[in-house]
Design a protein around this motif. Structure first.
Motif, PDB file in Angstrom:
ATOM      1  N   ALA A  36      12.148  17.347  42.922  1.00 28.59           N
ATOM      2  CA  ALA A  36      10.763  17.452  42.508  1.00 28.59           C
ATOM      3  C   ALA A  36      11.323  18.240  41.563  1.00 28.59           C
ATOM      4  CB  ALA A  36       9.789  18.974  43.416  1.00 28.59           C
ATOM      5  N   SER A  37      12.062  18.454  40.419  1.00 31.50           N
ATOM      6  CA  SER A  37      12.088  18.296  38.979  1.00 31.50           C
ATOM      7  C   SER A  37      12.063  16.778  38.339  1.00 31.50           C
ATOM      8  CB  SER A  37      12.599  19.240  38.987  1.00 31.50           C
ATOM      9  OG  SER A  37      13.396  20.451  39.350  1.00 31.50           O
ATOM     10  N   LEU A  38      12.770  16.311  39.087  1.00 34.72           N
ATOM     11  CA  LEU A  38      13.218  15.005  37.971  1.00 34.72           C
ATOM     12  C   LEU A  38      11.568  14.366  37.940  1.00 34.72           C
ATOM     13  CD1 LEU A  38      15.875  13.604  40.246  1.00 34.72           C
ATOM     14  CD2 LEU A  38      15.555  13.768  37.892  1.00 34.72           C
ATOM     15  N   ILE A  39      10.525  14.462  39.168  1.00 35.70           N
ATOM     16  CA  ILE A  39       9.335  13.383  38.975  1.00 35.70           C
ATOM     17  C   ILE A  39       8.726  14.564  37.751  1.00 35.70           C
ATOM     18  CG2 ILE A  39       7.716  13.295  40.507  1.00 35.70           C
ATOM     19  CD1 ILE A  39       9.443  13.195  42.796  1.00 35.70           C
ATOM     20  N   ARG A  40       8.400  15.683  37.530  1.00 31.05           N
ATOM     21  CA  ARG A  40       7.461  16.633  37.141  1.00 31.05           C
ATOM     22  C   ARG A  40       7.867  16.171  35.460  1.00 31.05           C
ATOM     23  NH1 ARG A  40       8.755  21.157  34.870  1.00 31.05           N
ATOM     24  NH2 ARG A  40      10.555  22.140  36.684  1.00 31.05           N
ATOM     25  N   LEU A  41       9.400  16.504  35.411  1.00 29.69           N
ATOM     26  CA  LEU A  41       9.668  16.366  33.944  1.00 29.69           C
ATOM     27  C   LEU A  41       9.781  14.858  33.796  1.00 29.69           C
ATOM     28  CD1 LEU A  41      13.233  19.018  34.566  1.00 29.69           C
ATOM     29  CD2 LEU A  41      10.857  19.078  33.157  1.00 29.69           C
ATOM     30  N   GLY A  46       7.548  11.232  29.781  1.00 29.86           N
ATOM     31  CA  GLY A  46       6.593  10.128  30.346  1.00 29.86           C
ATOM     32  C   GLY A  46       8.256   8.620  30.094  1.00 29.86           C
ATOM     33  N   VAL A  47       8.457   9.547  30.961  1.00 30.71           N
ATOM     34  CA  VAL A  47       9.503   8.315  31.660  1.00 30.71           C
ATOM     35  C   VAL A  47       8.634   7.642  33.385  1.00 30.71           C
ATOM     36  CG1 VAL A  47      11.581   7.637  33.203  1.00 30.71           C
ATOM     37  CG2 VAL A  47      11.269  10.041  31.520  1.00 30.71           C
ATOM     38  N   GLU A  48       8.774   5.463  32.587  1.00 27.40           N
ATOM     39  CA  GLU A  48       8.419   5.203  34.187  1.00 27.40           C
ATOM     40  C   GLU A  48       8.759   5.742  35.436  1.00 27.40           C
ATOM     41  OE1 GLU A  48       7.324   0.790  34.658  1.00 27.40           O
ATOM     42  OE2 GLU A  48       8.590   0.900  33.697  1.00 27.40           O
ATOM     43  N   PRO A  49       8.054   5.646  36.173  1.00 30.06           N
ATOM     44  CA  PRO A  49       7.991   6.434  37.418  1.00 30.06           C
ATOM     45  C   PRO A  49       9.274   5.041  38.305  1.00 30.06           C
ATOM     46  CG  PRO A  49       6.212   6.527  37.425  1.00 30.06           C
ATOM     47  CD  PRO A  49       6.454   5.978  36.462  1.00 30.06           C
ATOM     48  N   PHE A  50      10.746   5.730  38.339  1.00 35.63           N
ATOM     49  CA  PHE A  50      11.385   4.723  39.019  1.00 35.63           C
ATOM     50  C   PHE A  50      11.193   5.803  40.717  1.00 35.63           C
ATOM     51  CE2 PHE A  50      13.411   8.469  36.361  1.00 35.63           C
ATOM     52  CZ  PHE A  50      13.927   8.762  37.666  1.00 35.63           C
ATOM     53  N   PRO A  51      12.412   5.024  41.744  1.00 36.90           N
ATOM     54  CA  PRO A  51      12.926   5.418  42.868  1.00 36.90           C
ATOM     55  C   PRO A  51      13.452   6.504  43.121  1.00 36.90           C
ATOM     56  CG  PRO A  51      12.962   2.479  43.349  1.00 36.90           C
ATOM     57  CD  PRO A  51      12.533   3.150  41.437  1.00 36.90           C
ATOM     58  N   ILE A  52      13.399   7.535  43.545  1.00 34.00           N
ATOM     59  CA  ILE A  52      14.640   8.325  43.571  1.00 34.00           C
ATOM     60  C   ILE A  52      14.478   8.552  45.562  1.00 34.00           C
ATOM     61  CG2 ILE A  52      14.409  10.921  43.625  1.00 34.00           C
ATOM     62  CD1 ILE A  52      12.907  11.514  41.241  1.00 34.00           C
ATOM     63  N   TRP A  53      15.865   9.056  46.183  1.00 35.26           N
ATOM     64  CA  TRP A  53      16.739   8.231  47.261  1.00 35.26           C
ATOM     65  C   TRP A  53      17.320   9.682  47.790  1.00 35.26           C
ATOM     66  CZ3 TRP A  53      17.727   2.640  48.274  1.00 35.26           C
ATOM     67  CH2 TRP A  53      16.260   1.870  48.056  1.00 35.26           C
ATOM     68  N   ALA A  54      17.922  10.290  48.930  1.00 35.86           N
ATOM     69  CA  ALA A  54      18.238  11.417  48.998  1.00 35.86           C
ATOM     70  C   ALA A  54      19.059  11.044  50.131  1.00 35.86           C
ATOM     71  CB  ALA A  54      17.900  11.966  49.150  1.00 35.86           C
ATOM     72  N   PRO A  55      20.020  10.403  51.389  1.00 40.09           N
ATOM     73  CA  PRO A  55      20.269   9.483  52.867  1.00 40.09           C
ATOM     74  C   PRO A  55      20.635  10.962  52.647  1.00 40.09           C
ATOM     75  CG  PRO A  55      22.102   8.573  50.630  1.00 40.09           C
ATOM     76  CD  PRO A  55      20.651   8.857  49.918  1.00 40.09           C
ATOM     77  N   HIS A 266      20.222  25.563  39.236  1.00 36.20           N
ATOM     78  CA  HIS A 266      19.277  25.257  38.628  1.00 36.20           C
ATOM     79  C   HIS A 266      18.960  23.867  38.407  1.00 36.20           C
ATOM     80  CE1 HIS A 266      20.608  28.532  35.787  1.00 36.20           C
ATOM     81  NE2 HIS A 266      21.298  28.340  37.407  1.00 36.20           N
ATOM     82  N   PRO A 267      17.519  23.201  39.342  1.00 38.06           N
ATOM     83  CA  PRO A 267      16.857  21.563  40.082  1.00 38.06           C
ATOM     84  C   PRO A 267      16.743  21.257  38.100  1.00 38.06           C
ATOM     85  CG  PRO A 267      15.729  23.770  40.385  1.00 38.06           C
ATOM     86  CD  PRO A 267      17.339  24.570  40.311  1.00 38.06           C
ATOM     87  N   ASP A 268      16.248  22.065  37.728  1.00 33.19           N
ATOM     88  CA  ASP A 268      15.381  22.016  36.017  1.00 33.19           C
ATOM     89  C   ASP A 268      16.160  21.148  34.992  1.00 33.19           C
ATOM     90  OD1 ASP A 268      12.958  22.127  36.895  1.00 33.19           O
ATOM     91  OD2 ASP A 268      12.475  23.487  35.607  1.00 33.19           O
ATOM     92  N   ALA A 269      17.747  22.005  34.900  1.00 28.91           N
ATOM     93  CA  ALA A 269      18.932  21.629  34.496  1.00 28.91           C
ATOM     94  C   ALA A 269      19.216  19.987  34.606  1.00 28.91           C
ATOM     95  CB  ALA A 269      19.827  22.783  34.177  1.00 28.91           C
ATOM     96  N   VAL A 270      19.737  20.229  36.161  1.00 32.68           N
ATOM     97  CA  VAL A 270      20.194  19.042  36.586  1.00 32.68           C
ATOM     98  C   VAL A 270      19.598  18.164  36.439  1.00 32.68           C
ATOM     99  CG1 VAL A 270      21.661  18.056  38.743  1.00 32.68           C
ATOM    100  CG2 VAL A 270      22.064  20.318  38.463  1.00 32.68           C
ATOM    101  N   ALA A 271      17.795  18.057  36.928  1.00 32.32           N
ATOM    102  CA  ALA A 271      17.236  16.788  36.428  1.00 32.32           C
ATOM    103  C   ALA A 271      17.236  16.286  34.868  1.00 32.32           C
ATOM    104  CB  ALA A 271      15.220  17.374  37.420  1.00 32.32           C
ATOM    105  N   ASN A 272      16.876  17.677  34.553  1.00 31.79           N
ATOM    106  CA  ASN A 272      16.874  16.907  33.120  1.00 31.79           C
ATOM    107  C   ASN A 272      18.250  16.219  32.952  1.00 31.79           C
ATOM    108  OD1 ASN A 272      14.859  17.809  31.369  1.00 31.79           O
ATOM    109  ND2 ASN A 272      15.116  19.883  31.452  1.00 31.79           N
TER     110      ASN A 272
END
Length: 284
Positions: A36-41, A46-55, A266-272
């Motif tokens: 969720a942080s990856l998508i929001r941040l 301004g990063v073009e949306p890319f696929p995010i998966w988690a098997p 720290h999801p935001d820090a990892v997402a950044n």
């Protein structure tokens, strides 16, 4: 029976997928807040949306547990000598079946073992690599024996108790890991696991090989992330992993007041850190 992978798709998009490989003894839910942080941040940057998966690793959550044939050779002590390679192959097959040649692979703890195995076996399917709170070393004889003892107890007693300690903070752990809320969160995730699935993952990890020699072969953008308070993978153990990546550019991030489950704490820090990696991959 072949190994079947249950994949959680947080977002579809264009470009190279980011694939998040989770830790033991939980499942892919541990990436929910970070995704969720990856998508929001990413949107804010301004990063073009890319696929995010988690098997889900086989045996985690509701993911099927491979049978003996799919698991491969069984060592005399009960470790699966080929299972990690087979899971790595299944992940790459999942990627290719979806129409992609490469992905940015992110592995936290046991997920890092799998990310490095993918790098070793299928480097052409790696566009970028992030190792979080993990190691490239194989288990010591003592650690291997302990894993297999945990697996045996989980199976024979039909219990998850041998791994409940992952939910409890250790001396010097982060303030987040020491909070009752966080402890109950992890404990709930662990209670949701099947004992036989935990055992299978422990036998897979026990049978893995050392991948330290592969670090110098990584030629794609890379990131190494860890919690400053991680009791098993602190900065003084993770920085040498980054230093050994001599054929690429690697960003090292140590997160203050953070333990082993950095993407949960720290999801935001990892997402950044992961967004920085994605942008470097896109630029390359």
């Amino acid at each position: 029976m072949n190994i079947r992978i249950d994949n959680k798709v947080y977002r579809s998009g264009k470009g190279i997928p980011l694939i998040l490989l989770h830790a033991f003894p939980v499942d892919a839910r541990m990436w929910d807040d970070c995704a969720a942080s990856l998508i929001r941040l990413g949107g804010e940057r301004g990063v073009e949306p890319f696929p995010i998966w988690a098997p889900d690793t086989p045996g985690a959550g509701d993911a099927s547990i491979p049978d003996a044939q799919a698991s491969g050779a069984l060592a005399d002590d009960g470790a699966y000598a080929e299972a990690m390679d087979k899971v790595a192959e299944a992940y790459v097959s999942m990627l290719h079946v979806a129409g992609y040649e490469k992905a940015v692979w992110v592995g936290l703890s046991m997920g890092g073992y799998l990310a490095m195995d993918i790098q070793r076996l299928f480097p052409g399917s790696v566009a970028g690599l992030a190792l979080c709170d993990t190691t490239t070393f194989a288990d010591s004889p003592q650690a291997r024996a302990n894993r297999l003892n945990v697996a045996k107890t989980c199976e024979e007693d039909n219990t998850v108790d041998p791994v409940m300690h992952f939910a409890r903070p250790q001396a010097g752990d982060s303030s987040i890991k020491r909070s009752p809320r966080f402890e109950e969160l992890l404990a709930g995730w662990i209670r949701d696991q099947r004992p036989e699935g935990l055992a299978w993952r422990e036998r897979m990890a026990a049978g893995r090989i050392d991948t330290t020699d592969q670090l110098s072969h990584i030629a794609v953008p890379a990131a190494v992330v860890c919690g400053q308070n991680d009791p098993s993978s602190p900065p003084d153990k993770m920085r040498p992993i980054a230093d050994a990546m001599t054929s690429t550019s690697v960003a090292f991030t140590a997160i203050p007041d953070c333990g082993h489950f950095s993407a949960v704490e720290h999801p935001d820090a990892v997402a950044n850190a992961l967004l920085d990696l994605v942008e470097r991959v896109q630029a390359s």
